[in-house]
Design a protein around this motif. Structure first.
Motif, PDB file in Angstrom:
ATOM      1  N   TYR A  92       0.821  -1.207   0.000  1.00 43.42           N
ATOM      2  CA  TYR A  92       0.000   0.000   0.000  1.00 43.42           C
ATOM      3  C   TYR A  92       0.860   1.265   0.000  1.00 43.42           C
ATOM      4  N   MET A  93       2.018   1.226   0.661  1.00 46.55           N
ATOM      5  CA  MET A  93       2.861   2.413   0.762  1.00 46.55           C
ATOM      6  C   MET A  93       3.211   2.961  -0.615  1.00 46.55           C
ATOM      7  N   HIS A  94       3.697   2.095  -1.502  1.00 47.60           N
ATOM      8  CA  HIS A  94       4.111   2.578  -2.805  1.00 47.60           C
ATOM      9  C   HIS A  94       2.919   2.879  -3.715  1.00 47.60           C
ATOM     10  N   LEU A  95       1.802   2.239  -3.466  1.00 44.91           N
ATOM     11  CA  LEU A  95       0.601   2.553  -4.244  1.00 44.91           C
ATOM     12  C   LEU A  95       0.097   3.951  -3.914  1.00 44.91           C
ATOM     13  N   VAL A  96       0.007   4.278  -2.635  1.00 45.91           N
ATOM     14  CA  VAL A  96      -0.497   5.602  -2.265  1.00 45.91           C
ATOM     15  C   VAL A  96       0.531   6.680  -2.610  1.00 45.91           C
ATOM     16  N   ASP A  97       1.831   6.340  -2.575  1.00 44.24           N
ATOM     17  CA  ASP A  97       2.844   7.295  -3.032  1.00 44.24           C
ATOM     18  C   ASP A  97       2.612   7.654  -4.500  1.00 44.24           C
ATOM     19  N   HIS A  98       2.342   6.630  -5.320  1.00 43.03           N
ATOM     20  CA  HIS A  98       2.088   6.858  -6.738  1.00 43.03           C
ATOM     21  C   HIS A  98       0.824   7.695  -6.929  1.00 43.03           C
ATOM     22  N   ALA A  99      -0.202   7.401  -6.147  1.00 41.44           N
ATOM     23  CA  ALA A  99      -1.453   8.159  -6.254  1.00 41.44           C
ATOM     24  C   ALA A  99      -1.232   9.625  -5.899  1.00 41.44           C
ATOM     25  N   ARG A 100      -0.445   9.890  -4.876  1.00 44.25           N
ATOM     26  CA  ARG A 100      -0.187  11.273  -4.470  1.00 44.25           C
ATOM     27  C   ARG A 100       0.586  12.035  -5.543  1.00 44.25           C
ATOM     28  N   ALA A 101       1.536  11.363  -6.171  1.00 42.58           N
ATOM     29  CA  ALA A 101       2.276  12.016  -7.253  1.00 42.58           C
ATOM     30  C   ALA A 101       1.339  12.321  -8.424  1.00 42.58           C
ATOM     31  N   HIS A 102       0.407  11.398  -8.707  1.00 43.07           N
ATOM     32  CA  HIS A 102      -0.562  11.604  -9.785  1.00 43.07           C
ATOM     33  C   HIS A 102      -1.488  12.774  -9.443  1.00 43.07           C
ATOM     34  N   ILE A 103      -1.894  12.850  -8.185  1.00 45.50           N
ATOM     35  CA  ILE A 103      -2.751  13.960  -7.742  1.00 45.50           C
ATOM     36  C   ILE A 103      -2.021  15.283  -7.916  1.00 45.50           C
ATOM     37  N   GLU A 104      -0.775  15.319  -7.504  1.00 49.94           N
ATOM     38  CA  GLU A 104       0.004  16.559  -7.579  1.00 49.94           C
ATOM     39  C   GLU A 104       0.126  17.050  -9.024  1.00 49.94           C
ATOM     40  N   LYS A 105       0.202  16.100  -9.966  1.00 51.75           N
ATOM     41  CA  LYS A 105       0.379  16.477 -11.373  1.00 51.75           C
ATOM     42  C   LYS A 105      -0.937  16.810 -12.077  1.00 51.75           C
ATOM     43  N   THR A 106      -2.061  16.270 -11.593  1.00 54.13           N
ATOM     44  CA  THR A 106      -3.302  16.384 -12.368  1.00 54.13           C
ATOM     45  C   THR A 106      -4.419  17.157 -11.682  1.00 54.13           C
ATOM     46  N   TYR A 107      -4.251  17.515 -10.411  1.00 55.16           N
ATOM     47  CA  TYR A 107      -5.351  18.161  -9.688  1.00 55.16           C
ATOM     48  C   TYR A 107      -4.927  19.554  -9.226  1.00 55.16           C
ATOM     49  N   ARG A 108      -5.772  20.527  -9.475  1.00 58.10           N
ATOM     50  CA  ARG A 108      -5.492  21.895  -9.018  1.00 58.10           C
ATOM     51  C   ARG A 108      -6.275  22.130  -7.730  1.00 58.10           C
ATOM     52  N   ARG A 109      -5.553  22.231  -6.643  1.00 59.76           N
ATOM     53  CA  ARG A 109      -6.169  22.409  -5.330  1.00 59.76           C
ATOM     54  C   ARG A 109      -6.675  23.845  -5.146  1.00 59.76           C
ATOM     55  N   PRO A 110      -7.599  24.043  -4.215  1.00 60.20           N
ATOM     56  CA  PRO A 110      -8.033  25.415  -3.890  1.00 60.20           C
ATOM     57  C   PRO A 110      -6.832  26.255  -3.455  1.00 60.20           C
ATOM     58  N   LEU A 111      -6.946  27.545  -3.617  1.00 57.95           N
ATOM     59  CA  LEU A 111      -5.831  28.467  -3.388  1.00 57.95           C
ATOM     60  C   LEU A 111      -5.217  28.310  -1.998  1.00 57.95           C
ATOM     61  N   ILE A 112      -6.048  28.296  -0.954  1.00 60.00           N
ATOM     62  CA  ILE A 112      -5.519  28.215   0.416  1.00 60.00           C
ATOM     63  C   ILE A 112      -4.760  26.911   0.621  1.00 60.00           C
ATOM     64  N   ASP A 113      -5.293  25.816   0.080  1.00 61.29           N
ATOM     65  CA  ASP A 113      -4.628  24.513   0.198  1.00 61.29           C
ATOM     66  C   ASP A 113      -3.270  24.548  -0.512  1.00 61.29           C
ATOM     67  N   ARG A 114      -3.244  25.130  -1.712  1.00 59.66           N
ATOM     68  CA  ARG A 114      -1.976  25.240  -2.446  1.00 59.66           C
ATOM     69  C   ARG A 114      -0.971  26.074  -1.666  1.00 59.66           C
ATOM     70  N   LEU A 115      -1.446  27.160  -1.090  1.00 58.93           N
ATOM     71  CA  LEU A 115      -0.567  28.049  -0.334  1.00 58.93           C
ATOM     72  C   LEU A 115      -0.002  27.333   0.895  1.00 58.93           C
ATOM     73  N   THR A 116      -0.876  26.621   1.613  1.00 56.86           N
ATOM     74  CA  THR A 116      -0.448  25.900   2.817  1.00 56.86           C
ATOM     75  C   THR A 116       0.637  24.892   2.484  1.00 56.86           C
ATOM     76  N   ARG A 117       0.388  24.099   1.462  1.00 60.70           N
ATOM     77  CA  ARG A 117       1.342  23.058   1.084  1.00 60.70           C
ATOM     78  C   ARG A 117       2.645  23.655   0.562  1.00 60.70           C
ATOM     79  N   SER A 118       2.540  24.746  -0.121  1.00 58.78           N
ATOM     80  CA  SER A 118       3.742  25.400  -0.617  1.00 58.78           C
ATOM     81  C   SER A 118       4.592  25.928   0.532  1.00 58.78           C
ATOM     82  N   VAL A 119       3.939  26.529   1.520  1.00 59.02           N
ATOM     83  CA  VAL A 119       4.669  27.035   2.698  1.00 59.02           C
ATOM     84  C   VAL A 119       5.372  25.885   3.417  1.00 59.02           C
ATOM     85  N   LEU A 120       4.654  24.777   3.616  1.00 60.51           N
ATOM     86  CA  LEU A 120       5.248  23.626   4.305  1.00 60.51           C
ATOM     87  C   LEU A 120       6.451  23.088   3.531  1.00 60.51           C
ATOM     88  N   ALA A 121       6.302  22.969   2.217  1.00 62.98           N
ATOM     89  CA  ALA A 121       7.379  22.414   1.393  1.00 62.98           C
ATOM     90  C   ALA A 121       8.584  23.344   1.315  1.00 62.98           C
TER      91      ALA A 121
END
Length: 442
Positions: A92-121
């Protein structure tokens, strides 16, 4: 589980790997009993089995992620309790890792969510930036109650809540020579968040290892964050860049003087470093070197268990509630060593109920999913306090921070107790044994 991926899809090695993982799932549902989010929310889609169905549908149809799948994958802690439970060996670990990478490439998150994740990263993996952010957070803490009233701003409130009132002074990470005859030579991962929140953990580890005859190399040129924080946010290229940088740094150290192990004192980082071989498997320039590094990576307790330890210098006489971090017990499959070392050092070790359930830390989870994280923390703290122990020991800075905000019990890194037992100073904040005996007598 039957799949219908096309030959064209399976030509992508990442998709082929995901398909092989999906095929192993037999829908038994054993994972639901040990999944923290399913136990907490009771929603099938917030169980590993439910997420596997969502991921399968998304990947099989080659479609971008949508709000539903993002919601339920985001709620996954990556605690990996499901992998410990699964009778079919679903990775499951590598499956959900792959899913998260796919989400990051194909899904545009709401502005606040994008900002939060960008600050953390852009902040957490960099100790200098993180230290500055913590200093600023102290001034913003009074605003936390207001931020919590707006759901989209709750992560910012969580950041303020988790910020410590005191920021420890930075400590230089310098090589430490072995005392007496040298028994080994290791590199000690400096890390990012831990080096700011509690630099004493690595200082204690280096002191203990040196006393046991092990030379400790710290902060080799080029070493940095292990990449775990951005990896779990789906920022695949950032994570791989961090992995390559560390592989290069440690490879140079191996070539220069040899290493018996790469010691990691934050179990979340340990799980990631041990996965470098998999993460860089498709990179011809790093695949072989990364496997070498992953093989050398050891949790500090894992390494200490291989040494012939002397008799304890003191009789500590304290009862310890040992909290096994998810990344320790499920990610690295290290369960026996920390408990055995504590017992050999003279501590009485007690096991909290539901020890397999996550405390809600999970890297940045307690910031990005504060409501679920708070429920998990409350449950974890209740089980720990019920042991009647005098102190909590664990091997992950995230757990220390998360649990520590929910209880008055002192919580320390396992290595701090071991260092004390074998001749080091008593960790700050621990109760006096004689005082505890007087209370018990009353």
């Amino acid at each position: 589980m039957q799949t219908t991926f096309t030959p064209q899809q399976l030509a992508d090695p990442r998709v082929a790997e995901a398909e092989a993982i999906l095929r192993k799932c037999v829908h038994c549902g054993f994972c639901t009993a040990t999944c923290p989010t399913y136990v907490t929310l009771g929603n099938e889609l917030d169980s590993p089995r439910g997420r596997i169905y969502l991921i399968k549908d998304m990947l099989e149809n080659g479609r971008p992620a949508d709000k539903e799948i993002v919601t339920h994958v985001d709620r996954c802690l990556s605690c990996l309790a499901c992998t410990t439970t699964c009778p079919s060996g679903v990775d499951y670990m590598h499956l959900v890792d792959h899913a998260r990478a796919h989400i990051e490439k194909t899904y545009r998150r709401p502005l606040i969510d994008r900002l939060t994740r960008s600050v953390l990263a852009q902040v957490l993996p960099y100790p200098g930036r993180f230290r500055t952010a913590l200093r600023l957070a102290r001034f913003g803490r009074p605003l936390a109650p207001l931020l919590r009233r707006v759901a989209a701003l709750a992560p910012f409130a969580a950041m303020l809540d988790l910020a410590p009132s005191r920021i420890p002074a930075a400590r230089p990470a310098e090589p430490i020579a072995a005392e007496g005859a040298r028994r080994g030579r290791v590199a000690l991962l400096t890390g990012c968040a831990q080096s700011v929140l509690d630099p004493g953990i690595n200082a204690t580890t280096a002191r203990l290892l040196a006393r046991l005859g092990v030379e400790v190399v710290q902060n080799p040129a080029g070493e940095g964050c292990c990449g775990a924080l951005v990896h779990h946010m789906g920022r695949e290229e950032d994570a791989l860049s961090a992995a390559r940088r560390n592989v290069d740094a440690w490879t140079r150290e191996i070539d220069a003087g040899g290493l018996d192990a790469i010691i990691v004192t934050a179990s979340g980082c340990g799980t990631t470093v041990k996965d470098y071989g998999h993460m860089l498997r498709l990179d011809p320039g790093y695949a072989e070197k990364a496997v070498r590094i992953s093989t050398l990576a050891k949790d500090v307790t894992e390494y200490l268990a291989t040494l012939d330890l002397p008799a304890p210098a003191i009789a500590p006489g304290l009862t310890v509630a040992y909290h096994s971090a998810c990344s320790m017990q499920h990610g690295q499959k290290i369960t026996r060593e920390p408990r055995t070392l504590l017992k050999q050092a003279g501590f009485t070790v007690r096991e909290p109920r539901e020890g397999h359930l996550c405390c809600g830390s999970a890297g940045t989870y307690n910031i990005l999913q504060p409501e679920i994280a708070a429920k998990l923390r409350k449950r974890k703290v209740a089980n720990i306090e019920a042991t009647g122990a005098a102190v909590i020991a664990t091997g992950n800075i995230g757990c220390m921070t998360q649990i520590g905000t929910g209880t008055d019990m002192p919580i320390v890194h396992t290595v701090a107790l071991l260092d004390w037992a074998y001749g080091g100073p008593k960790p700050a904040g621990l109760p006096d044994v004689a005082a505890l005996e007087m209370v018990a007598a009353e």
